[in-house]
Design a protein around this motif. Structure first.
Motif, mmCIF file in Angstrom:
data_model
loop_
_atom_site.group_PDB
_atom_site.id
_atom_site.type_symbol
_atom_site.label_atom_id
_atom_site.label_comp_id
_atom_site.label_asym_id
_atom_site.label_seq_id
_atom_site.Cartn_x
_atom_site.Cartn_y
_atom_site.Cartn_z
ATOM 1 N N PRO B 147 0.819 -1.227 0.000
ATOM 2 C CA PRO B 147 0.000 0.000 0.000
ATOM 3 C C PRO B 147 0.847 1.268 0.000
ATOM 4 O O PRO B 147 0.446 2.281 -0.590
ATOM 5 C CB PRO B 147 -0.788 -0.090 1.316
ATOM 6 N N CYS B 148 1.998 1.202 0.639
ATOM 7 C CA CYS B 148 2.860 2.379 0.714
ATOM 8 C C CYS B 148 3.439 2.690 -0.667
ATOM 9 O O CYS B 148 3.383 3.826 -1.143
ATOM 10 C CB CYS B 148 3.971 2.102 1.730
ATOM 11 N N GLN B 151 0.772 4.117 -2.806
ATOM 12 C CA GLN B 151 0.399 5.481 -2.438
ATOM 13 C C GLN B 151 1.402 6.521 -2.932
ATOM 14 O O GLN B 151 1.036 7.576 -3.447
ATOM 15 C CB GLN B 151 0.261 5.583 -0.905
ATOM 16 N N ASP D 3 1.786 9.421 5.610
ATOM 17 C CA ASP D 3 2.274 8.060 5.489
ATOM 18 C C ASP D 3 1.133 7.125 5.852
ATOM 19 O O ASP D 3 0.557 7.211 6.939
ATOM 20 C CB ASP D 3 3.466 7.859 6.442
ATOM 21 N N ILE D 4 0.800 6.231 4.928
ATOM 22 C CA ILE D 4 -0.336 5.331 5.115
ATOM 23 C C ILE D 4 -0.185 4.475 6.367
ATOM 24 O O ILE D 4 -1.157 4.006 6.953
ATOM 25 C CB ILE D 4 -0.526 4.462 3.848
ATOM 26 N N THR D 7 -2.108 5.752 9.510
ATOM 27 C CA THR D 7 -3.563 5.800 9.578
ATOM 28 C C THR D 7 -4.041 4.810 10.642
ATOM 29 O O THR D 7 -3.405 3.795 10.875
ATOM 30 C CB THR D 7 -4.197 5.438 8.223
ATOM 31 N N LYS D 54 -1.231 1.046 11.929
ATOM 32 C CA LYS D 54 -1.489 0.196 10.760
ATOM 33 C C LYS D 54 -0.249 -0.576 10.319
ATOM 34 O O LYS D 54 -0.331 -1.718 9.905
ATOM 35 C CB LYS D 54 -2.004 1.059 9.608
#
Lengths: 264, 264, 264, 264
Positions: B147-148, B151, D3-4, D7, D54
């Motif tokens: 996911p990073c 993104q 930064d995901i 979250t 996360k």
């Protein structure tokens, strides 16, 4: 008491290789930056055995390894082969050493340093009256983005770690570093041990822009190797740990460049 | 002549497990579609040994395995454990079998059939006076899109094969198929052995749309498992063969659900 | 949309082998007793790729494997190779299958039955316009008592498990059972999965009376193989897991009998 | 851009361990003779991750390893754990390093020197507010002569290499060398890398005179370990590569000595 290994043998069969396998031993290397590198090797060590001898002297293999001081230096391989051939009165000697080789790499954007390890093998052979020869094998992890998945998909593309194994027989000294770089430039991207966010963005996009099939990887390596006059023979294979399958994709090419050159 | 294994032992130490390891043997399973499945297993088989006995009867382990007809059926495990405990006059018996389990899967768009194999282990224990218990382990290859990377990148996202190992202790029968599906739904995409072009497009896009960290995979599995009343304990780990590194990413969760339920 | 694999390639390099590796699959064999044997194989499957094609059709390998009904029978190998060559319009096809092969053996004194497994590989190649050829490899565990240790010691002699790997290229059908027996008769003793006390006494004494060096094992195999007119080429190696060392002893012989016969 | 990994996560599940696996890295040790020893390690490195986060920062694991200078010294492990816990704001940190450890041994009669390697693992854990703890595992190859085979046979006795794995949790520093010697004295004989004829005679006869079952090996180790006040917990198993079988014999014992001491 007579040593049973010295009794004659009536089967009349020469043995190609006899010796020891899987001896774990420390190893010292000097890398391209002229720094001393300590690593550990798994060693196989063999001689031939002519038909008239029943057995070899297994303890001498370890003796020869120990003779070279507990830490073997790659620059002493020829010396080791000669010493062993002499010690065994053998016609041929084979020495194989597999070890991790460490290279410090900088991340592509941040420049963050990280140590990478590459599994390498040196397989050196010496035959009386001939020059010794070494086959160098390096296993280089790389990244492979699938061109087909990229082409047909509206977003993304499956990619995976691939391991490229390149073996070369050279007629002149070649640094491991040179060959590793050559392989890393043949895939979608090289891989790193240490990447920051900005590096991960770069690697992802750079790899996406350089999608290659497993076929492309071995062809890219072969294409560059075949014009290097220092290399007489090579074999390269790539194995992609496909992210969409549980089996792997594979391709391989082997060429005798010396013969090819003579032929042309 | 007295069997030396029957002489008394003065060290006064009970042995937890003694037996055989790495016996390769054919195995018969019945799968959820009620079809007979032939596979091969690596078997470990142990009993406890009380302090007063010097040695166990190693040959009896193979005898017990052979007694069950050359092809072992999973439904006979309790019977095997009882038979072994009796044969050894043992207090506890442990039987571990690791085998590939085959499931036919249809590709998501074309419906093309392909056989997938999953490495599974059954570790069954029986203790006199108690019910036997089995820990079931399945290793499921899946696809993980980062996911990073997705993104922060303008195009693409690094992804890789991941292997998820789930172990469960159940209080009721659960099909391997159920657990495999549960794990496959916890990643970016399941993987297939047979994909046509239209399937590859679907898998690439579907995985891209469902990016998960290695942390997400184990949390997704744990989230679904913890509400299944048939499961008393589980352990799950995922190992991503990172396409941008030569090391792996890893996460693990273990929970004693039975205790948790009692506690709440 | 054009399939990217059909675009021309300008590097001008033929690929020797491209395909899939490590596909786990069920396999059916018929053994010498004419009984059906179910086992599991790890499959590698390759074709060549001429310079003008960019990529092969990876999904077709699994398609061909599936076409042969979910359970592959060794007697269909030629058919599989032909079918694959046709399906890929390839010049050469290579199929490698590694699997455990089971043989029931009787203990030497008690006659107690026990199942033994032998890891075998069939590497079959087909080239258009030529007959297909298969190299058969079997890995046979045996027992090796050291003649030197026996000779110099007042009691006992160190011994160990050894694994003998024999590869043959035949011009006529040869049963795996024949080759396995030939190898087992070349060591100090064959090994068994099921031995009672009287058998263990027999095996211990029989092996002690037939002490062999690792050199003897490969010479004994070579001696018998070289007079077998059905065999055109062989390679044999033995690796002794020395009980007095943590490294192994090793010997190997390879012969092109067909050339030797022509030469004589 | 956020930064995901920062979250919030709604599944509400703590992760026990998240981090990296199979990073190959150089390692420096100081051995009992106070000599510097260079070796190579495979490193696993994890932290816990609370439910509200996360994802972890995967790149920091390599950063921490690099921070300790490219060559990790075992005496810096506590420092590494503290530094990592701080860097990750983690509650727990786990560091596992598996490496070959080299010891020079003299042959029993000739005194000939030879280097032995032992595969060792250090699994160190640190929890905030608690003292760190390390489980030390060593895998020691030894020789095992079967007492039953010796008793029932008129000549010889089957014997084999065995690998003994001992894990200990200590409350005080213990040298690897001490534990290795303890294990080697618990079998029929220790093994050597370099033996001359007179040594081979000694080892053969000494081992024959000290026949032990796999059960005896683990009991001998347990017997000596349990009276060592520096050790709070241990687990020992032995696996004999039986020379008369193709499967292995196995025995294991685990004891919580700290609890036992409190209980008595």
């Amino acid at each position: 008491m007579t040593d049973i290994r010295h009794t004659p043998d009536h089967r009349n069969i020469d043995i190609d290789r006899v010796g020891i396998k899987k001896l774990v031993y420390p190893l010292v290397l000097r890398d391209q930056k002229n720094e001393l590198q300590h690593t550990t090797a798994e060693i196989n060590f063999y001689v031939d055995l002519p038909r008239e001898l029943k057995g070899t002297h297994m303890s001498r293999f370890v003796e020869v390894v120990n003779h070279f001081r507990g830490e073997i230096d790659l620059r002493h391989i020829d010396e080791m082969l000669d010493y062993a051939r002499d010690r065994f009165s053998a016609h041929t000697v084979h020495l194989e050493m597999t070890f991790p080789y460490f290279i410090s790499k900088s991340a592509p954007v941040s420049g963050a340093e990280g140590l990478m390890s590459y599994s390498c093998t040196i397989a050196a052979s010496s035959r009386s009256g001939e020059e010794s020869r070494s086959i160098l094998t390096l296993r280089v992890p790389v990244m492979a983005v699938c061109p087909c998945s990229k082409q047909i998909s509206d977003r993304g593309a499956h990619n995976q770690r691939s391991v490229v194994a390149l073996s070369v027989l050279t007629n002149e000294f070649v640094w491991l570093e040179e060959l590793i770089t050559l392989v890393e430039k043949s895939a979608s991207s090289e891989v790193f041990s240490h990447l920051k966010r900005e590096d991960e963005k770069y690697v992802t996009e750079h790899a996406y822009d350089n999608a290659v099939f497993v076929e492309d990887i071995v062809r890219n390596v072969a294409y560059k190797i075949q014009s290097d006059k220092r290399i007489d023979w090579f074999s390269v294979n790539a194995e992609n740990f496909e992210s969409i399958h549980s089996h792997n994709a594979y391709a391989s090419i082997e060429r005798d460049l010396k013969s090819d050159r003579r032929g042309s």
